[in-house]
Design a protein around this motif. Structure first.
Motif, PDB file in Angstrom:
ATOM      1  N   VAL A   1      -2.869   3.817  -3.029  1.00  0.00           N
ATOM      2  CA  VAL A   1      -2.835   2.808  -4.097  1.00  0.00           C
ATOM      3  C   VAL A   1      -2.491   1.474  -3.436  1.00  0.00           C
ATOM      4  CG1 VAL A   1      -1.674   2.053  -6.217  1.00  0.00           C
ATOM      5  CG2 VAL A   1      -2.049   4.500  -5.800  1.00  0.00           C
ATOM      6  N   THR A   2      -3.282   0.426  -3.733  1.00  0.00           N
ATOM      7  CA  THR A   2      -2.969  -0.907  -3.179  1.00  0.00           C
ATOM      8  C   THR A   2      -2.651  -1.853  -4.338  1.00  0.00           C
ATOM      9  OG1 THR A   2      -5.257  -1.650  -3.242  1.00  0.00           O
ATOM     10  CG2 THR A   2      -4.543  -0.635  -1.209  1.00  0.00           C
TER      11      THR A   2
ATOM     12  N   ALA B   1     -13.217  -5.239   1.348  1.00  0.00           N
ATOM     13  CA  ALA B   1     -13.547  -4.280   2.408  1.00  0.00           C
ATOM     14  C   ALA B   1     -12.369  -3.339   2.674  1.00  0.00           C
ATOM     15  CB  ALA B   1     -13.922  -5.035   3.689  1.00  0.00           C
ATOM     16  N   ILE B   2     -11.168  -3.874   2.640  1.00  0.00           N
ATOM     17  CA  ILE B   2      -9.975  -3.046   2.880  1.00  0.00           C
ATOM     18  C   ILE B   2      -9.850  -1.993   1.781  1.00  0.00           C
ATOM     19  CG2 ILE B   2      -7.427  -3.156   2.745  1.00  0.00           C
ATOM     20  CD1 ILE B   2      -7.639  -5.781   4.417  1.00  0.00           C
ATOM     21  N   ASN B   3     -10.005  -2.414   0.530  1.00  0.00           N
ATOM     22  CA  ASN B   3      -9.893  -1.448  -0.573  1.00  0.00           C
ATOM     23  C   ASN B   3     -10.950  -0.353  -0.450  1.00  0.00           C
ATOM     24  OD1 ASN B   3      -7.644  -2.197  -2.153  1.00  0.00           O
ATOM     25  ND2 ASN B   3      -8.734  -4.004  -2.859  1.00  0.00           N
TER      26      ASN B   3
ATOM     27  N   VAL C   1       0.856  -1.187   0.000  1.00  0.00           N
ATOM     28  CA  VAL C   1       0.000   0.000   0.000  1.00  0.00           C
ATOM     29  C   VAL C   1       0.889   1.233   0.000  1.00  0.00           C
ATOM     30  CG1 VAL C   1      -1.859   1.200   1.216  1.00  0.00           C
ATOM     31  CG2 VAL C   1      -1.670  -1.292   1.389  1.00  0.00           C
ATOM     32  N   THR C   2       0.615   2.169  -0.908  1.00  0.00           N
ATOM     33  CA  THR C   2       1.332   3.449  -0.837  1.00  0.00           C
ATOM     34  C   THR C   2       0.313   4.548  -0.566  1.00  0.00           C
ATOM     35  OG1 THR C   2       1.188   3.781  -3.213  1.00  0.00           O
ATOM     36  CG2 THR C   2       3.185   2.765  -2.421  1.00  0.00           C
ATOM     37  N   VAL C   3       0.669   5.399   0.362  1.00  0.00           N
ATOM     38  CA  VAL C   3      -0.178   6.537   0.709  1.00  0.00           C
ATOM     39  C   VAL C   3       0.655   7.794   0.434  1.00  0.00           C
ATOM     40  CG1 VAL C   3      -1.565   7.635   2.503  1.00  0.00           C
ATOM     41  CG2 VAL C   3      -1.216   5.157   2.555  1.00  0.00           C
TER      42      VAL C   3
END
Ligand code: GLV
Ligand code: MN
Ligand code: MN
Length: 429
Positions: free
Chosen positions: A322-323, A305-307, A223-225
């Motif tokens: 972005v996952t 659910a996570i997305n 995951v990038t934030v």
């Protein structure tokens, strides 16, 4: 004691092949992988096997069958470790069958199948963004695109394999479903793996060994934030685009979702924060998620659910998320017939067979695509702690587990060869 004391001593020797003493860390294709492999090859040869590295750095030993054109039973586990690991995870599943072969060889006994013991180069996936590399190659699931993946220092897997002394382009020669090149090895009719439980179930039940019913499936995401860096002293609290506080909310969502939905476990094991200064608002955060379940639908629901929730959090906090899934494997059921044979071997030792699922991943999870697969679990001491230096196993349990495994090997009857597979082997020889 026939096996247990020696196995524990061998595990101690192997624990010294580490990249960061006094901790134990041994990654795929490292110098320490080479050293551990050389030691294991020595043990295999002493036990009466032919042995060596294969082109991808797997350590492969073979104890020939007592009959011609025999099929292959494959066993083994991984030589690599997580960072700051225990010393039995993986290694026990290589050392224990070597002890079995040593005993068979001492008795001049051959089996109606060739026994191949593999120390898989990579299972943990610590060095490259791929996992189960050796076992997948042998199960026909190797992805050649992995060869271009890089480690943290920018070294490609191709380069690392070749520097190790292997031959990256020969990965296809290991492919057990690839027909011609491998049929010279005979047909693999079963894969079995012995492994420390890495949990407290057998310990709590007072049992040395147990039979695995299924291995949980797993999905791993990167995951990038992305937020916006700014001065920690001047940007007002309400005006920030702080990637780390957004990521913190996301991490807690993974925990609460997996807590509220029984049958799931979720872990964030890696996180990096940039620019990483005490007086700068975090701009770039990267983290991993590992979600597991023995029910594939539960795991799929969790990823959805996570997305969905991450999108909501990112919008509210004015950051971009972005996952990417970088690993996914379905739950792997163990073969009922082989489970029964392990149960019979356990019974023969006066122990009530205990059946349990595996929450941890194992090399065995890729083999149901190729052959019936089963696993034997061995009690893990110290409250079942593993992926930690406090992981323990007693010599008595190593003794019982090895004796059970030997009983299994001595009683396993391979299925009759079909005419076509016998012919295929014939042609190769
Ligand atoms: C391997 O040990 C895993 O379950 O991640
Ligand atoms: Mn492990
Ligand atoms: Mn393991």
């Amino acid at each position: 004691m026939k096996y247990g004391t020696d196995i524990l001593k061998q595990a101690d020797v192997l624990a010294a092949f580490t990249e960061d003493a006094p901790q134990l860390t041994r990654t795929y294709l490292s110098k320490e992988h080479k050293q551990a492999g050389a030691y294991l090859i020595g043990l295999m040869r002493d036990a009466g096997m032919t042995a060596g590295f294969d082109p991808l750095g797997n350590i492969v030993g073979r104890y020939e069958a007592g009959v011609p054109f025999a099929p292959v039973v494959m066993t083994g586990s991984h030589q690599d470790s997580v960072r700051n690991a225990g010393r039995y995870d993986g290694l026990f599943g290589i050392l224990s069958p070597i002890a079995c072969v040593k005993e068979l060889n001492r008795q001049h006994k051959r089996l109606p199948y060739a026994l191949e013991i593999v120390g898989f180069g990579d299972e943990e996936g610590v060095r490259f963004p791929a996992t189960l590399i050796g076992s997948k190659a042998m199960a026909g699931l190797f992805d050649p695109a992995w060869l271009d993946k890089t480690d943290a220092s920018g070294v490609t897997m191709r380069q690392a394999i070749n520097d190790f002394g292997g031959d990256a382009e020969k990965w296809c020669e290991l492919d057990r479903r690839n027909g011609a090149p491998n049929s010279a090895h005979g047909e693999v009719v079963a894969f079995v793996e012995s492994h420390i439980e890495q949990g407290p179930v057998l310990l709590n039940d007072g049992l040395a060994v147990g039979v695995v019913t299924a291995i949980a499936g797993a999905t791993r995401l990167r995951v990038t934030v992305t937020g916006l860096a700014g001065h920690a002293g001047t940007v007002p609290m309400g005006a920030r685009q702080d990637a780390l506080t957004a990521a913190a909310e996301m991490v807690l969502f993974v925990e609460s979702y997996c807590t509220q939905n029984a049958g799931l476990v979720g872990t964030v094991g890696i996180m990096s924060v940039k620019p990483g200064a005490v007086n700068v608002i975090p701009q770039d955060v990267e983290f991993t998620i590992d979600v597991r379940s023995s029910e594939d639908s539960l795991r799929a629901d969790a990823i959805n659910a996570i997305n969905a929730e991450f999108t909501v959090i990112a919008k509210r906090r004015n950051v971009v998320v972005v996952t990417n899934v970088f690993f996914s494997s379905n739950a792997a059921p163990c073969d009922a017939g082989l489970q029964a044979q392990f149960a019979q071997a356990i019974n023969a030792h006066g122990i009530t067979p205990r059946y349990l699922p595996s929450g941890a991943g194992h090399d065995a999870m890729v083999f149901p695509a190729v052959a019936p697969t089963a696993m034997l679990f061995v009690r893990c001491g110290n409250n079942g702690i593993s992926h930690h230096p406090d992981e323990t196993m007693t010599a008595e349990d190593a003794e019982v587990a090895t004796s059970v495994l030997l009983h299994f090997f001595e009683n396993y009857q391979p299925p009759q060869f079909s005419a076509s597979s016998a012919q295929r082997v014939d042609r190769q020889i």
